[in-house]
Design a protein around this motif. Sequence first.
Motif, PDB file in Angstrom:
ATOM      1  N   UNK A 213       6.057  -0.010   3.201  1.00  0.00           N
ATOM      2  CA  UNK A 213       6.961   0.935   3.838  1.00  0.00           C
ATOM      3  C   UNK A 213       6.572   1.336   5.243  1.00  0.00           C
ATOM      4  N   UNK A 214       5.347   1.008   5.673  1.00  0.00           N
ATOM      5  CA  UNK A 214       4.909   1.377   7.016  1.00  0.00           C
ATOM      6  C   UNK A 214       5.564   0.483   8.060  1.00  0.00           C
ATOM      7  N   UNK A 215       5.771  -0.794   7.732  1.00  0.00           N
ATOM      8  CA  UNK A 215       6.413  -1.728   8.655  1.00  0.00           C
ATOM      9  C   UNK A 215       7.591  -2.371   7.941  1.00  0.00           C
ATOM     10  N   UNK A 216       8.778  -2.192   8.511  1.00  0.00           N
ATOM     11  CA  UNK A 216       9.997  -2.649   7.854  1.00  0.00           C
ATOM     12  C   UNK A 216      10.847  -3.412   8.860  1.00  0.00           C
ATOM     13  N   UNK A 217      10.807  -4.736   8.792  1.00  0.00           N
ATOM     14  CA  UNK A 217      11.508  -5.576   9.759  1.00  0.00           C
ATOM     15  C   UNK A 217      13.020  -5.482   9.631  1.00  0.00           C
ATOM     16  N   UNK A 218      13.527  -4.929   8.532  1.00  0.00           N
ATOM     17  CA  UNK A 218      14.981  -4.819   8.342  1.00  0.00           C
ATOM     18  C   UNK A 218      15.521  -3.467   8.812  1.00  0.00           C
ATOM     19  N   UNK A 219      14.648  -2.602   9.309  1.00  0.00           N
ATOM     20  CA  UNK A 219      15.095  -1.287   9.769  1.00  0.00           C
ATOM     21  C   UNK A 219      15.984  -1.443  10.996  1.00  0.00           C
ATOM     22  N   UNK A 220      17.165  -0.841  10.951  1.00  0.00           N
ATOM     23  CA  UNK A 220      18.122  -0.991  12.056  1.00  0.00           C
ATOM     24  C   UNK A 220      17.621  -0.350  13.343  1.00  0.00           C
ATOM     25  N   UNK A 221      16.658   0.581  13.251  1.00  0.00           N
ATOM     26  CA  UNK A 221      16.140   1.239  14.452  1.00  0.00           C
ATOM     27  C   UNK A 221      15.429   0.265  15.383  1.00  0.00           C
TER      28      UNK A 221
END
Length: 575
Positions: free
Chosen positions: A217-225
């Motif tokens: 949860x610390x690094x999420x490549x699918x995060x739209x941000x």
Amino acid sequence: MVETQKRRRIFISLLAFCIFYSINVLTVEAKTHYHVWDVKYTYKFPDCYKKLAITINGESPGPTIYAQQGDTVVVRLTNTMLTENVAVHWHGIRQYGTPWHDGTDGVTQCAIMPGETLDYKFVVDRAGTYLYHAHYGMQISAGLYGFIIVKLPDGVSEPFAYDHDHTILLKDWYHGSTYEEAVGLSSIPFKWVGEPQSLLINGRGRFNCSAADTASGVCNATNSDCSPYSLTVVPGKTYRLRIASLTSLSALSFEIEGHNVTVVEADGSFVEPFVTKSLYINSGETYSVIVKADQDSKRNYWITTNVVGRKPSTPTGLGIFNYYPNYHYKYPTTEPTTGPFWNDTASKLAQSRAIKAHHDYVTAPPPTSDRVIVLLNTQNLVNDIYRWSLNNISLSLPLTPFLVSLKHNFTDTFDQNPPPDTYDVENYDIYSVAENKNATSSNPIYRIDFNTTVDIILQNANTMTNATSETHPWHLHGHDFWILGYGDGKFNITKDPKSYNLANPIMRNTVPLYPYGWTALRFRADNPGVWLFHCHIESHFYMGMGVVFEAGIDKVGALPKSIMGCGKTKHMINP
């Protein structure tokens, strides 16, 4: 429900704020723009990696301030960070008549403490592309920054044409906290901040999550941000791009794949136009470039930014130059451009020399100066701690702001001895690690006669590492200066002034000093106050790389109590 209540509180605060200052709205020629800012830490994912960032109303970068030349800007800033002070500098705004709102902790104000509110109020006296950012500790690195865009008066136009106007803000991004960085810089043994993990374009970048050893949860490549910034253009249209950098460390290059750009503005001054493929940009600099959407419109193109001046280990920062009607997040099929060679100083120096005042907007400098100050930039040890120094003095900001001390004649709050105007030019070897590695950490200031002309010669030298000299972007508060010239090696005070450009020098507020070279600038000390002049690399300034100028302190009006509350000013607000 919570979000609705929060919006209602902000609305009520803004309404009360506007009523409180309503008398200012009566001005016919100029407007007053009100902003209410809640500054706090918020978890953000700008490069897909979760990190606490300092935000303005929940956003980083913060909101762009728009105004017109001659308008007044009022920012009510409330510090809701629980354990940290804050101050905000209005970078490029000269603060005529309001030197106490320059926003520089230790120089012009006490920092805003947790839970406290300060109203910054100033006039934007000149059109152009400017910035704001934190000026306390190392908070730029934490994300407190944004644009100030000042338009020309109605009926006045720029000496260039365009269809649309966009802003692009570049940033290097670290995953560690500013506390970790600051402690490392102040420790024995010394711990350098290292290279940034990502480069952001308008607050968006891409960190390789698969290569990171991080918790779930610390690094999420699918995060739209952390989707790449996409600039949509219409084929055949012409665009003005206002490009600025507020990096903490990195000098950058900027390119749009397959497109040349024409440089037309620098730090608010119109430039004699010139075309380039790659724009070099240092921290604190702003440019306007013109680009025409005249390439194959069936595809998109990369926008790229890369580290220069230091051997890069940070991945290329990516954006998309999106031709309508292509999907705005459709990646180009080509490989991203890697930019120019990172250590091509000659190319960077050539761009700097190409930046001259537009032929219709030349403001000639005074032909001579009243005073010359030569500042030798060195890396030194002070009590075994690494510091940066000027003429062997490393700046340590006092507990009581200089402006308050000088206005109220406090003589025990900072070093009263004048700093030297030069160094041992004849005997100092700029190409070697200095035999005398030690310097002093202190806070003397340069007292300058009001309305006189001053030449500043920035002289670079070797660091404490063999065969190493670094680029330093120098920023002057409260003034613009003429850039008279650049040179290699040691400045010769007899010979080199003969080569100064006195015909059409550009006026700026930030200028690079290149490795083993010198930069000459001239300014008129016509703005009463106390003004910081410093390297805009955040860690370098934290390590003492700056000086302070005072001129016309007797002409400064009564200081507001709102800037006090620290050092010797405590009794002035609570007698």
